[in-house]
Scaffold this active site. Structure first.
Site, PDB file in Angstrom:
ATOM      1  CG  HIS A   8      77.380   3.712  51.144  1.00  0.00           C
ATOM      2  ND1 HIS A   8      76.517   2.794  51.698  1.00  0.00           N
ATOM      3  CD2 HIS A   8      77.623   3.268  49.892  1.00  0.00           C
ATOM      4  CE1 HIS A   8      76.246   1.846  50.823  1.00  0.00           C
ATOM      5  NE2 HIS A   8      76.914   2.112  49.712  1.00  0.00           N
ATOM      6  CD  GLU A 189      71.459  -0.250  45.895  1.00  0.00           C
ATOM      7  OE1 GLU A 189      72.103   0.378  45.049  1.00  0.00           O
ATOM      8  OE2 GLU A 189      71.957  -1.169  46.584  1.00  0.00           O
TER       9      GLU A 189
END
Length: 319
Positions: A8, A189
């Site tokens: 990522h 998130e």
């Protein structure tokens, strides 16, 4: 040096300040309000996105993107990484007038150059930008589904997580799935556990980008563990954005201890004053993970990588 792997990292978010300055000089761009002596300038997530886009605009040719990918991956390899997946956005290529195919060609050239220099393997995940709307994300998925380059192996959804519903983007993921691409999605998130549950229900991804706020729901944590969904965790990013107050309060340890498959990643490293090497060091020094635990996260990352089985087998054997 222990092997590392990263699943990522947004490639435009990996532009080191010195490279940004060089590109700004090349194109005569004033970086006031974007970059100062301390690094990139932003205050909140909205400001971060704006700063990110300004920096992305400094790359305008295939050669620029080749330089960016080679620079980042070479540095990653020097820190011990043997594998990297970079998140790429054809929308950025279109925005600077380069076009998606030339954009990917430049990045691929940089990945190849880094591999030739260091041996690091790299792949690309095409991403749709959530806040550009569902149709733009579908267009990105259709482009990815054409398999425009052999190094494109996955599809992601990034951008402003608070925009729209996961269900709005399900069609894009169906297109990517039907093309045989690996699926991952930003969730958990800025938004809470419900966004992770929605991602599991509507997208059925193999991995979730971040996903750490699943910790707010014990049943969801158990589901992640049971289904073997891999979380691409980015602790330094989470702290920088104020998702959690400190590394001591970050849920990586709790998720790991409850059987969730977790990995370590840098997200947008210079924007968040981090690096993959620092994420590994923080896991050991501030989160109490053993060497065996951290090596296990590297193995998890490679096992979850969107890469050809023969390459995956070779990478695993190197561990």
């Amino acid at each position: 040096m222990r092997p590392k792997a990263e699943l990522h990292c947004h490639i435009e978010g990996a532009v080191a300040p010195e490279l940004a300055r060089a590109q700004a000089e090349k194109y005569g761009v004033d970086l006031t309000g974007v970059l100062d002596g301390e690094g990139y300038v932003w205050r909140d997530f909205t400001g971060f996105l704006a700063c990110y886009d300004r920096v992305a605009g400094l790359f305008r040719s295939e050669e620029d993107y080749a330089l960016l990918a080679e620079t980042y991956l070479t540095g990653l390899a020097e820190a011990g990484a043997i594998y990297s997946e970079i998140i790429v956005s054809p929308d950025h290529g279109a925005r600077v007038g380069l076009g998606p195919n030339a954009y990917l060609a430049g990045l691929a050239a940089g990945i190849g150059a880094a591999r030739d220099r260091t041996g690091i393997e790299g792949r690309m995940l095409v991403t749709g930008i959530r806040h550009l709307g569902a149709e733009a994300v579908v267009a990105a998925a259709r482009f990815a589904a054409t398999r425009p380059h052999p190094l494109v192996t996955g599809f992601n959804l990034a951008g402003e997580e608070r925009f729209g519903r996961v269900a709005d983007y399900a069609r894009a993921f169906d297109i990517a799935r039907d093309a045989g691409l690996g699926l991952t999605i930003h969730a958990g998130e800025l938004c809470g556990a419900a966004s992770v549950r929605d991602a599991l229900d509507h997208v059925r991804p193999a991995r979730i980008s971040h996903g750490v706020r699943a910790i707010e729901d014990a049943a969801l944590v158990e589901r992640l563990a049971d289904e073997g969904v891999v979380l691409e965790c980015c602790p330094g990013s989470n702290i920088a954005l104020g998702v959690f107050p400190s590394f001591a309060g970050h849920p990586l340890r709790a998720l790991h201890d409850r059987g969730v498959k977790v990995t370590l990643n840098s997200d947008d490293p210079p924007f968040f004053h981090t690096s993959l090497a620092r994420e590994y060091a923080v896991a050991a020094e501030e989160m109490g993970f053993s060497r065996g635990d951290i090596d296990g996260m590297t193995r998890t990352a490679i096992e979850a990588a969107f890469v050809e089985p023969s390459v995956k087998a070779r990478l695993l054997s190197s561990l």
